[in-house]
Design an enzyme around this catalytic site. Structure first.
Site, mmCIF file in Angstrom:
data_model
loop_
_atom_site.group_PDB
_atom_site.id
_atom_site.type_symbol
_atom_site.label_atom_id
_atom_site.label_comp_id
_atom_site.label_asym_id
_atom_site.label_seq_id
_atom_site.Cartn_x
_atom_site.Cartn_y
_atom_site.Cartn_z
ATOM 1 N N GLY A 77 0.825 -1.211 0.000
ATOM 2 C CA GLY A 77 0.000 0.000 0.000
ATOM 3 C C GLY A 77 0.858 1.260 0.000
ATOM 4 N N ARG A 141 1.291 -5.764 -4.934
ATOM 5 C CA ARG A 141 1.316 -6.667 -3.779
ATOM 6 C C ARG A 141 1.772 -8.087 -4.144
ATOM 7 N NH1 ARG A 141 -0.524 -4.492 0.867
ATOM 8 N NH2 ARG A 141 -2.067 -2.826 0.791
ATOM 9 N N ASP A 172 5.250 -7.752 5.555
ATOM 10 C CA ASP A 172 5.250 -8.885 4.619
ATOM 11 C C ASP A 172 6.313 -8.706 3.535
ATOM 12 O OD1 ASP A 172 3.254 -10.394 5.826
ATOM 13 O OD2 ASP A 172 1.649 -9.303 4.806
ATOM 14 N N LYS A 198 8.179 0.708 5.489
ATOM 15 C CA LYS A 198 7.056 1.519 5.003
ATOM 16 C C LYS A 198 5.739 0.955 5.489
ATOM 17 C CE LYS A 198 4.471 -0.036 2.556
ATOM 18 N NZ LYS A 198 3.509 -0.785 1.736
ATOM 19 N N THR A 199 4.854 1.721 5.952
ATOM 20 C CA THR A 199 3.430 1.414 6.090
ATOM 21 C C THR A 199 2.761 2.481 6.942
ATOM 22 O OG1 THR A 199 1.671 -0.090 6.765
ATOM 23 C CG2 THR A 199 3.690 -0.263 8.037
ATOM 24 N N ILE A 200 1.646 2.983 6.444
ATOM 25 C CA ILE A 200 0.900 3.963 7.248
ATOM 26 C C ILE A 200 0.422 3.318 8.531
ATOM 27 C CG2 ILE A 200 0.145 5.393 5.308
ATOM 28 C CD1 ILE A 200 -2.689 4.020 5.737
ATOM 29 N N ASP A 201 0.286 1.975 8.532
ATOM 30 C CA ASP A 201 -0.303 1.276 9.683
ATOM 31 C C ASP A 201 0.528 1.412 10.956
ATOM 32 O OD1 ASP A 201 -2.051 0.526 7.762
ATOM 33 O OD2 ASP A 201 -1.772 -1.630 7.959
ATOM 34 N N LYS A 238 -26.259 17.287 16.257
ATOM 35 C CA LYS A 238 -27.327 16.326 15.952
ATOM 36 C C LYS A 238 -26.858 14.989 15.396
ATOM 37 C CE LYS A 238 -28.285 18.409 11.459
ATOM 38 N NZ LYS A 238 -29.256 18.944 10.539
ATOM 39 N N ARG A 248 -4.647 -2.273 8.896
ATOM 40 C CA ARG A 248 -5.206 -3.610 8.686
ATOM 41 C C ARG A 248 -5.262 -4.437 9.968
ATOM 42 N NH1 ARG A 248 -2.597 -5.950 3.896
ATOM 43 N NH2 ARG A 248 -0.769 -5.822 5.230
ATOM 44 N N TYR A 420 -7.707 5.824 2.208
ATOM 45 C CA TYR A 420 -7.064 6.244 0.965
ATOM 46 C C TYR A 420 -6.818 7.767 0.939
ATOM 47 C CZ TYR A 420 -8.281 1.486 -0.070
ATOM 48 O OH TYR A 420 -8.368 0.123 0.008
ATOM 49 N N GLU A 421 -7.591 8.505 1.747
ATOM 50 C CA GLU A 421 -7.430 9.970 1.800
ATOM 51 C C GLU A 421 -6.041 10.386 2.290
ATOM 52 O OE1 GLU A 421 -9.830 8.191 2.988
ATOM 53 O OE2 GLU A 421 -11.762 9.054 2.451
ATOM 54 N N GLY A 422 -5.394 9.490 3.054
ATOM 55 C CA GLY A 422 -4.140 9.891 3.691
ATOM 56 C C GLY A 422 -2.914 9.191 3.143
ATOM 57 N N ARG A 423 -3.116 8.154 2.332
ATOM 58 C CA ARG A 423 -1.969 7.322 1.958
ATOM 59 C C ARG A 423 -1.034 7.974 0.939
ATOM 60 N NH1 ARG A 423 -3.349 1.151 0.919
ATOM 61 N NH2 ARG A 423 -3.852 1.978 -1.125
#
Ligand code: FBP
Length: 550
Positions: A77, A141, A172, A198-201, A238, A248, A420-423
């Site tokens: 990703g 991937r 991985d 690497k990984t945003i996670d 409201k 993930r 996906y907005e941040g990757r």
């Protein structure tokens, strides 16, 4: 191609490097290392790359290095800063020897095996400096695990005179990098393999890898959005907003966003698992906060939900593990035509406990659990809409309570999923500098003849010049885990530690955040220019993990 003013300005940003790279470098090697667990098995599987020392670069005497060519691969990703790893690698190689060459394999690991590549020249690199995305060479991937793939990789490396491959990826992909390094070393092919974290996670970290790149930028983007939603919630008064966040497995992103924005509720998967909670227990906890706030006239709020939640509910985890084993290469299942046939097939094969859990799930969620795994055998949790499922369950429960008279509030919910907005966001100063340093470090590891190492840049809560650069043997991060029904050596994922400072901080504040009217924090957008306390702050997670105050 038309460029935005920010793009034009960022193209001239010179990322900061650890001070050691201003001088000539000496390589300091520590003592032999061990894998985090299953030492005997990992040692037997990686006889040529096991036990190597940790490397730290310090100032040294000037050296010259022979010309070399290097290949780079983006894997998995997207994460903000990938382009800067490549530009750092490129600049590092050129500084070592201006005749060095860098090739980019296209579309991820398959570029190596299918021999699809480009030479990365300074014209190309300059177009991508400090930009988000992985589009410079693309990502993929494809799993590198077959000997035929390693051989195909060796063939193209020999053809192009490539001395080393840099794999920029998550746990991985770096596991694959380690297997490839071992294979080439065993064969004495002379091709080195270096990984970059690497990984945003944020789940590829340990004592030597303090954070994976991209986590900083992605969390800042999501936190901005959460803050904006909170300001809207607090204005309109409201809606309850159920916000699922990517990640993930581990809940690092969700926890970091909670630390930055202080929502009313934040679910942490690792806590759910530790407390052996069921889906109903989670709903109970949400209901308590909603009812309490409603009693104070606050019929609005925010709930952060980690993407991986479903896999951490113990009964669901067992079900998913059974499904993983059952569905791995299962032609019989794949040949069934209708959803109903597939559902009946699965039900007939599951254990009694898992059959009950599976049967109780909303049909849509049950189906999502049997969809194709990614090439690494993982359930594609980003496709599972947990936020909608929770809204449905909460609404049902509140309606029943209303009918009994135990709830008098109004419940109107909106769902969101941020991933996906941040990757591919423009990397923050932190990620721009960190990534450039990781790439630069990789070039030196290669020049020093190292293989099976991950590029490591540490001391990250200090200014960049004080960062420590070097390498960590990938085997050191490995343990044995069950994947696709068989035990495999893999890099151990770093989950949220419930005894760690970030979770402890959250735990100490969550009741106040749940109930008080004015606890929300509005972080605003990432700033690239301006005062350092606004532009250069690392994540709350990193600060707390390093004993700093937030
Ligand atoms: P990596 O582990 O490859 O860095 O990817 C992380 C991630 O962004 C997860 O947060 C998410 O579950 C997954 O990728 C989504 O995958 P895809 O890009 O294939 O939709």
């Amino acid at each position: 191609m038309k460029k935005s003013p920010l793009q034009i300005a960022r193209a001239t940003y010179q990322p900061k490097l650890p001070a050691v790279f201003k001088s000539s470098i000496a390589m300091n090697e520590g003592s032999a290392t061990q894998s985090v667990a299953n030492q005997e098995e990992i040692k037997a599987l990686f006889p040529n790359t096991y036990g190597m020392p940790i490397i730290k670069f310090t100032e040294g005497a000037s050296k010259s290095y022979p010309t070399m060519a290097v290949g780079v691969i983006l894997s998995g990703g997207q994460a903000p800063g990938g382009h800067n790893v490549i530009s750092g690698l490129f600049d590092g190689l050129k500084k070592l020897n201006p005749d060095n060459k860098l090739y980019g394999f296209l579309g991820g690991p398959s570029g190596l095996t299918d021999h699809k590549y480009i030479e990365l020249t300074s014209d190309i690199i300059n177009e991508y400096r400090n930009t988000g995305g992985f589009d410079i060479i693309g990502s993929g991937r494809t799993k590198l695990e077959e000997e035929s793939q390693f051989e195909a990789g060796e063939k193209i490396c020999k053809e192009l005179g490539i001395k080393a491959i840099v794999i920029i990826g998550g746990d991985d992909s770096n596991t694959n990098a380690c297997v490839l390094a071992e294979y080439y070393k065993r064969k004495k092919s002379g091709i080195q393999v270096i990984g970059c974290p690497k990984t945003i996670d944020g789940d590829l970290k340990n004592d030597m890898i303090e954070t994976s790149f991209g986590f900083d930028t992605a969390c800042k983007v999501y936190s901005e959005l959460i803050g904006n939603i909170q300001r809207d919630a607090n204005s309109a008064k409201k809606y309850w907003h159920f916000i699922r966040l990517m990640g993930r497995s581990a809940s690092h992103i969700t926890l970091e966003c909670a630390l930055q924005s202080q929502p009313n509720i934040c679910i942490v998967s690792e806590e759910v698992e530790a407390k052996n909670m069921t889906l109903n227990d989670i709903v109970d906890d949400i209901i308590k906060v909603i009812v309490n706030r409603a009693e104070h006239g606050l019929n609005f709020g925010t709930i952060l939900i980690p993407e991986g939640l479903i896999e951490f509910i113990p009964a669901m985890k067992k079900l998913i593990a059974e499904l993983n084993d059952l569905l791995a290469n299962n032609d019989e299942f794949n040949s069934l035509n209708t959803d109903d046939e597939k559902r009946q097939y699965v039900k007939a094969k599951l254990s009694n406990d898992s059959r009950l859990v599976y049967s109780d799930l909303p049909k849509g969620i049950a189906k999502q659990l049997t969809l194709d795994r990614d090439p690494h055998g993982n359930v594609q949790v980003s496709l599972i809409e947990t936020e909608k499922m929770l809204i449905e369950m909460v609404a049902k429960r509140l309606a029943a309570m209303k009918a009994q008279g135990s709830y008098k509030g109004k419940f109107s919910a909106i769902h969101h999923f941020f991933g996906y907005e941040g990757r591919c966001a423009v990397p923050s100063n932190f990620d721009a500098d960190y990534c450039y340093s990781l790439g630069y470090t990789a070039s030196v590891l290669i020049a020093e003849g190292k293989t099976g190492y991950m590029s490591s840049v540490r001391n990250l809560t200090e200014p960049a010049e004080k960062w420590i650069a070097g390498g960590v043997p990938i085997t050191m991060m490995m343990n044995m885990e069950r994947r696709n029904g068989v035990m495999k050596p893999v890099i151990q994922k770093a989950l949220v530690r419930l005894d760690g400072a970030p979770f402890k901080y959250f735990e100490a504040h969550r009741i106040e955040w749940a109930n008080e009217d004015a606890s929300y924090v509005y972080p605003g957008p990432i700033q690239y220019y301006g005062p350092s306390e606004v532009c250069d702050q690392p994540t709350r997670t990193l600060l707390l993990e390093h004993g700093k105050k937030i």
